[in-house]
Design an enzyme around this catalytic site. Structure first.
Site, PDB file in Angstrom:
ATOM      1  CE  LYS A  18       1.013   1.154   4.418  1.00  0.00           C
ATOM      2  NZ  LYS A  18       1.812   2.328   4.760  1.00  0.00           N
ATOM      3  CG  ASP A 149      -0.440  -0.593   8.083  1.00  0.00           C
ATOM      4  OD1 ASP A 149      -1.224   0.293   8.473  1.00  0.00           O
ATOM      5  OD2 ASP A 149       0.761  -0.385   7.837  1.00  0.00           O
TER       6      ASP A 149
END
Ligand code: C5P
Length: 308
Positions: A18, A149
């Site tokens: 990401k 995350d």
């Protein structure tokens, strides 16, 4: 869930890294984490996690690919922890074990959630391997116990993260964005970057994901997006790695719409106007020889998915 996997078959999951289009960071909380308002975008650099049956209580990890030697393979490996947590959650009466093979492309300790991606991949791969009756929400809750995350790595796409970054809400995003990533030769420790952030007194309050980013994503306007990218951790990463300033500057001079440190760094992400511009930028940036590697990616892409 899929039909049971035999004891000789492997389950393979592909999982993306990401970038944070916005990373607004508040003060450190009593639990040691920082409050965040972040906009995640999953981009097309993928690790693969493969799981096969092992005897009950056995959990092993083999790491292959880029920077494999930098990833611990013992009990501290986040993918192994994920498999153990999942096995413990579904009950001690179930004789579960798994051998995991991780093929890495996401930079290690690079600010792109590589370790979290592997944990997300292991959760999904083991859930399918063991034919567990578990919902995506339950997997996300387990993921949040492993790292802030991990829930996003399961989901992918574009999402707003609050709390520690683990409370997710979907974000409407039109179009595909083209990025050039500059990978760094040296790692940067995420806790060290957050500690530097505290030391520099950079906490933002109140926390809010910039509305301009959300508007740019709704309209699919890459130039508006480029103007509104923000990473509150960038000054801390630059304080620890001043050389990253040279990389950011080089990308801007070579025509990137915007340049920023990805998450806690040291990966640098450049937003390009379109795919041909990204090709041009990546070729020119590579030829400067100031990064370990340069990779062109696009986003948003899905999170952890079975490879069939
Ligand atoms: O959740 P994860 O283990 O990936 O986080 C790694 C480290 O990053 C934490 O131990 C903490 O030092 C820092 N962190 C933080 N606030 C967040 C997310 C991570 O301080 N919201």
């Amino acid at each position: 869930m899929a039909s049971p996997v035999t004891e000789t078959e492997a389950v393979r999951v592909r999982v993306a890294g990401k970038v944070n289009l916005a990373l607004r960071c508040g003060p450190r909380r009593p639990d040691g984490y920082h409050s965040l308002a972040t906009v995640f975008q999953a981009v097309s650099v993928f690790d693969e996690v493969e799981a096969t049956w092992a005897k009950p209580g056995r959990f092993t990890v083999t790491v292959l690919g880029d920077q494999a030697d930098l990833v611990p393979t013992g009990e501290s490996n986040l993918a192994a922890k994920a498999a153990r947590l999942l096995a413990a959650t579904v009950g001690a009466d179930q004789p579960l074990g798994a051998d995991l093979v991780i093929r890495k492309s996401i930079p290690v300790t690079g600010g792109m959630a590589g370790g979290s991606a592997d944990a997300a991949g292991a959760l999904l791969a083991c859930a399918v391997l063991w034919d567990l009756d578990i919902t995506p929400d339950e997997l996300r809750d387990l993921g949040a116990q492993l790292g802030a995350d991990v829930p996003f790595c399961l989901v992918g796409g574009t999402a707003l993260g609050t709390g520690r970054g683990d409370q997710l809400a979907p974000v409407l995003s039109r179009g595909t964005y083209h990025w050039v990533l500059a990978f760094s030769a040296a790692e940067l420790s995420t806790p060290a970057v957050f500690a530097k952030f505290d030391e520099l007194g950079l906490a933002v309050e109140p926390l809010e994901a910039p509305p301009e980013i959300l508007n740019a994503l709704v309209s699919g306007d890459v130039h508006a997006l480029g103007k509104s990218l923000v990473n509150d951790l960038e000054p801390a990463a630059l304080a620890l790695r001043p050389q990253l300033g040279q990389v950011l500057e080089a990308g801007r001079e070579l025509g990137a719409i915007a340049a920023m440190v990805s998450g806690s760094g040291p990966t640098v992400a450049f937003l390009a106007a379109n795919e041909p511009s990204a090709v041009d930028l990546s070729v020119k940036l590579s030829s400067l020889g100031i990064c370990r590697a340069v990779k062109r990616v696009s986003g948003p892409v899905p999170g952890a998915r079975l490879v069939v």
